[in-house]
Design a protein around this motif. Structure first.
Motif, PDB file in Angstrom:
ATOM      1  N   ASN A   1       0.823  -1.215   0.000  1.00  0.00           N
ATOM      2  CA  ASN A   1       0.000   0.000   0.000  1.00  0.00           C
ATOM      3  C   ASN A   1       0.856   1.263   0.000  1.00  0.00           C
ATOM      4  O   ASN A   1       0.521   2.254  -0.663  1.00  0.00           O
ATOM      5  CB  ASN A   1      -0.938   0.000   1.204  1.00  0.00           C
ATOM      6  CG  ASN A   1      -2.082  -0.987   1.049  1.00  0.00           C
ATOM      7  OD1 ASN A   1      -2.427  -1.380  -0.068  1.00  0.00           O
ATOM      8  ND2 ASN A   1      -2.664  -1.414   2.160  1.00  0.00           N
ATOM      9  N   TRP A   2       1.948   1.241   0.746  1.00  0.00           N
ATOM     10  CA  TRP A   2       2.841   2.408   0.759  1.00  0.00           C
ATOM     11  C   TRP A   2       3.421   2.670  -0.629  1.00  0.00           C
ATOM     12  O   TRP A   2       3.499   3.817  -1.070  1.00  0.00           O
ATOM     13  CB  TRP A   2       3.973   2.177   1.766  1.00  0.00           C
ATOM     14  CG  TRP A   2       3.555   2.319   3.200  1.00  0.00           C
ATOM     15  CD1 TRP A   2       2.478   3.004   3.671  1.00  0.00           C
ATOM     16  CD2 TRP A   2       4.200   1.758   4.340  1.00  0.00           C
ATOM     17  NE1 TRP A   2       2.395   2.900   5.040  1.00  0.00           N
ATOM     18  CE2 TRP A   2       3.452   2.146   5.490  1.00  0.00           C
ATOM     19  CE3 TRP A   2       5.331   0.974   4.539  1.00  0.00           C
ATOM     20  CZ2 TRP A   2       3.813   1.767   6.779  1.00  0.00           C
ATOM     21  CZ3 TRP A   2       5.694   0.598   5.828  1.00  0.00           C
ATOM     22  CH2 TRP A   2       4.942   0.990   6.931  1.00  0.00           C
ATOM     23  N   LEU A   3       3.822   1.602  -1.303  1.00  0.00           N
ATOM     24  CA  LEU A   3       4.413   1.766  -2.635  1.00  0.00           C
ATOM     25  C   LEU A   3       3.360   2.162  -3.668  1.00  0.00           C
ATOM     26  O   LEU A   3       3.653   2.927  -4.589  1.00  0.00           O
ATOM     27  CB  LEU A   3       5.120   0.484  -3.062  1.00  0.00           C
ATOM     28  CG  LEU A   3       6.399   0.149  -2.285  1.00  0.00           C
ATOM     29  CD1 LEU A   3       6.997  -1.150  -2.785  1.00  0.00           C
ATOM     30  CD2 LEU A   3       7.424   1.273  -2.398  1.00  0.00           C
ATOM     31  N   ILE A   4       2.149   1.656  -3.516  1.00  0.00           N
ATOM     32  CA  ILE A   4       1.071   2.040  -4.437  1.00  0.00           C
ATOM     33  C   ILE A   4       0.774   3.535  -4.311  1.00  0.00           C
ATOM     34  O   ILE A   4       0.577   4.239  -5.307  1.00  0.00           O
ATOM     35  CB  ILE A   4      -0.194   1.199  -4.181  1.00  0.00           C
ATOM     36  CG1 ILE A   4       0.037  -0.246  -4.647  1.00  0.00           C
ATOM     37  CG2 ILE A   4      -1.409   1.792  -4.892  1.00  0.00           C
ATOM     38  CD1 ILE A   4      -1.042  -1.212  -4.227  1.00  0.00           C
ATOM     39  N   LYS A   5       0.765   4.052  -3.094  1.00  0.00           N
ATOM     40  CA  LYS A   5       0.546   5.491  -2.889  1.00  0.00           C
ATOM     41  C   LYS A   5       1.677   6.306  -3.504  1.00  0.00           C
ATOM     42  O   LYS A   5       1.450   7.370  -4.101  1.00  0.00           O
ATOM     43  CB  LYS A   5       0.424   5.792  -1.392  1.00  0.00           C
ATOM     44  CG  LYS A   5      -0.878   5.304  -0.784  1.00  0.00           C
ATOM     45  CD  LYS A   5      -0.937   5.606   0.710  1.00  0.00           C
ATOM     46  CE  LYS A   5      -2.244   5.090   1.310  1.00  0.00           C
ATOM     47  NZ  LYS A   5      -2.311   5.323   2.786  1.00  0.00           N
ATOM     48  N   LEU A   6       2.906   5.819  -3.373  1.00  0.00           N
ATOM     49  CA  LEU A   6       4.046   6.502  -3.994  1.00  0.00           C
ATOM     50  C   LEU A   6       3.895   6.502  -5.508  1.00  0.00           C
ATOM     51  O   LEU A   6       4.151   7.517  -6.171  1.00  0.00           O
ATOM     52  CB  LEU A   6       5.353   5.814  -3.594  1.00  0.00           C
ATOM     53  CG  LEU A   6       6.638   6.351  -4.244  1.00  0.00           C
ATOM     54  CD1 LEU A   6       6.861   7.823  -3.881  1.00  0.00           C
ATOM     55  CD2 LEU A   6       7.849   5.514  -3.832  1.00  0.00           C
ATOM     56  N   SER A   7       3.463   5.374  -6.066  1.00  0.00           N
ATOM     57  CA  SER A   7       3.250   5.271  -7.507  1.00  0.00           C
ATOM     58  C   SER A   7       2.195   6.257  -7.979  1.00  0.00           C
ATOM     59  O   SER A   7       2.367   6.926  -9.010  1.00  0.00           O
ATOM     60  CB  SER A   7       2.833   3.841  -7.871  1.00  0.00           C
ATOM     61  OG  SER A   7       2.559   3.728  -9.248  1.00  0.00           O
ATOM     62  N   GLU A   8       1.094   6.369  -7.248  1.00  0.00           N
ATOM     63  CA  GLU A   8       0.023   7.297  -7.618  1.00  0.00           C
ATOM     64  C   GLU A   8       0.530   8.737  -7.620  1.00  0.00           C
ATOM     65  O   GLU A   8       0.176   9.538  -8.495  1.00  0.00           O
ATOM     66  CB  GLU A   8      -1.143   7.149  -6.637  1.00  0.00           C
ATOM     67  CG  GLU A   8      -1.890   5.827  -6.805  1.00  0.00           C
ATOM     68  CD  GLU A   8      -2.889   5.583  -5.689  1.00  0.00           C
ATOM     69  OE1 GLU A   8      -2.846   6.319  -4.667  1.00  0.00           O
ATOM     70  OE2 GLU A   8      -3.707   4.635  -5.809  1.00  0.00           O
TER      71      GLU A   8
END
Length: 440
Positions: A360-367
């Motif tokens: 989830n942390w990496l997905i938020k960074l990707s967004e």
């Protein structure tokens, strides 16, 4: 009246599987079959499986069960299973029910022949690591696609600790360059003008041969085909961005400004443990080299969370490395223990709750990175191009050469048309555009 036979197919995993399935279906269509949706009643069901994660294994099994439910109603239905999951777990598939054929990964070109003559089929799935020849699959049409996926390479020589694919696909082998060019030329006659080159490890193209003809050489020859408008690459390992390949990017008029590069983890300790062929500094240098050549390129990155031995400290190294890196988006995967791989035998496995949190942390960074990239496209008024696929929510949509989905408000039928356009504003998950030139 002769009864019309129907074929349905379900494909999982990579674009390579999509290409293979299109080729298989195409042969059935040439022999009088009609294509049907997988949810519809058909005479033949083909499931092309994947084994990258536990989830893809499960999806493959569910599709087989779905086909078996139809066969319980009509026992004359034929079910054919192939792909990486079946290559690794033939017995599991056989135990699901009355599957007619389980076909070797490297014999997908013979699916129709084996269905017509099942006695010809060797019932043993062979060891793909022994395969030395590229299984030639040819098609005149891509099923349900406005762009064409072209398989030019198969197999992988890396055997990374976490990955089961080399065990299912075997060592690297490349498609004959003349076959690739013939395939693309044939598809241009069917109005395809965007081509996505794919392979299990695409950057290895030509390496096992002795003719010094590599991926950059193939791309130059494809670019010479007049009706080809866009060339898109599937993922390339960071250590395989050769000087010749980078020089091709510098001079090309047709390569998409979009590159996908597997990082997997931004921590040197874990890269070494997983058997990767580079360090984070080398990965960073590849990103910089591409940026120097194509400043507005969309750069996608694969990342795996939860690899064995990924402590909180190591994950933070990955996060910090990515946060400072100039990329566009992430494909985030949670580690799946793959039987038979080195990583599956390691003791320091991570649990699912931690994997989900880190994912989830990496997905938020990707967004965040993707949003910044869209605004860069708008701010710099970058000219985009693409082949329109379909109309949705009142707009024609295409995946642009910069990997940003574009939306155009037009009453004209634009399906499969290659066009250039200017970005206007954000829209849905992408950017609304207007045409650069008037439609002719």
């Amino acid at each position: 009246m002769k009864r019309i036979k129907k074929i349905a197919a379900m494909t999982f995993g990579c674009k390579i599987n999509q290409y293979e399935t299109s080729c298989i279906i195409n042969e059935f269509l040439h022999n009088g079959y009609q294509y049907a949706d997988f949810d519809q009643l058909a005479n033949v069901y083909i499931i092309n499986t994947c084994t990258v994660t536990n989830r893809t294994d499960q999806k493959s099994r569910n599709a087989i069960r779905k086909a078996l439910q139809q066969k319980y109603i009509d026992p004359t239905i034929k079910i054919i299973v192939t792909g990486c999951y079946s290559q690794r777990k033939k017995q599991e598939i056989a135990e699901l029910g009355d599957v007619n054929l389980i076909i070797d990964n490297n014999e997908k070109s013979k699916v129709y022949k084996y269905l017509m003559n099942p006695d010809l089929l060797d019932t043993q799935i062979s060891d793909d690591s022994a395969k030395k020849e590229f299984d030639e699959l040819f098609t005149t049409k891509m099923i349900d696609h406005s762009r064409a996926f072209i398989k030019v390479q198969d197999g992988c020589d890396n055997y990374c600790a976490y990955c089961a694919i080399p065990y299912a696909r075997g060592t690297s082998r490349s498609r004959d360059k003349y076959k690739v060019l013939e395939q693309i030329s044939t598809l241009t006659e069917q109005d395809y003008c965007e081509f996505v080159l794919g392979g299990i490890n695409l950057g290895l193209y030509g390496r096992e041969k002795k003719d010094n003809y590599f991926l950059a050489d193939l791309l130059k020859d494809i670019e010479k085909i007049e009706k080809v408008k866009l060339i898109r690459l599937s993922s390339i390992e960071p250590q395989l961005f050769t000087n010749d390949l980078l020089e091709y990017f510098r001079n090309s008029k047709k390569i998409c400004h979009h590159f996908h590069i597997p990082l997997q983890v931004g921590c040197d300790e874990l890269l070494k443990k997983m058997g990767r062929k580079y360090k984070t500094e080398e990965f960073k240098n590849v990103i910089s080299e591409i940026r120097n050549i194509i400043p507005d390129a969309a750069l996608g990155i694969d990342v795996i969370v939860g690899l064995p031995g990924e402590t909180e400290e190591y994950f933070q190294k990955t996060y910090n490395f990515l946060n400072e890196l100039d990329f566009t988006y992430l494909h985030v995967f949670s580690y799946s223990k793959r039987p038979g791989t080195k990583a599956a035998e390691m003791n320091d496995q991570t649990n699912g709750k931690i994997q989900k949190q880190r994912s989830n942390w990496l997905i938020k960074l990707s967004e965040k990175k993707l949003s910044e990239y869209k605004h860069l496209i708008l701010r710099n008024e970058v000219v985009l191009s693409g082949v329109f696929e379909q109309k949705t929510r009142g707009y024609w949509t295409a995946l642009s050469d910069h990997f940003i989905r574009v939306y155009l408000n037009s009453k004209t039928d634009l399906k499969k048309k290659y066009l250039q356009f200017k970005p206007q504003n954000t829209k849905f998950d992408g950017i609304e555009v207007k045409l650069l030139d008037k439609l002719r």
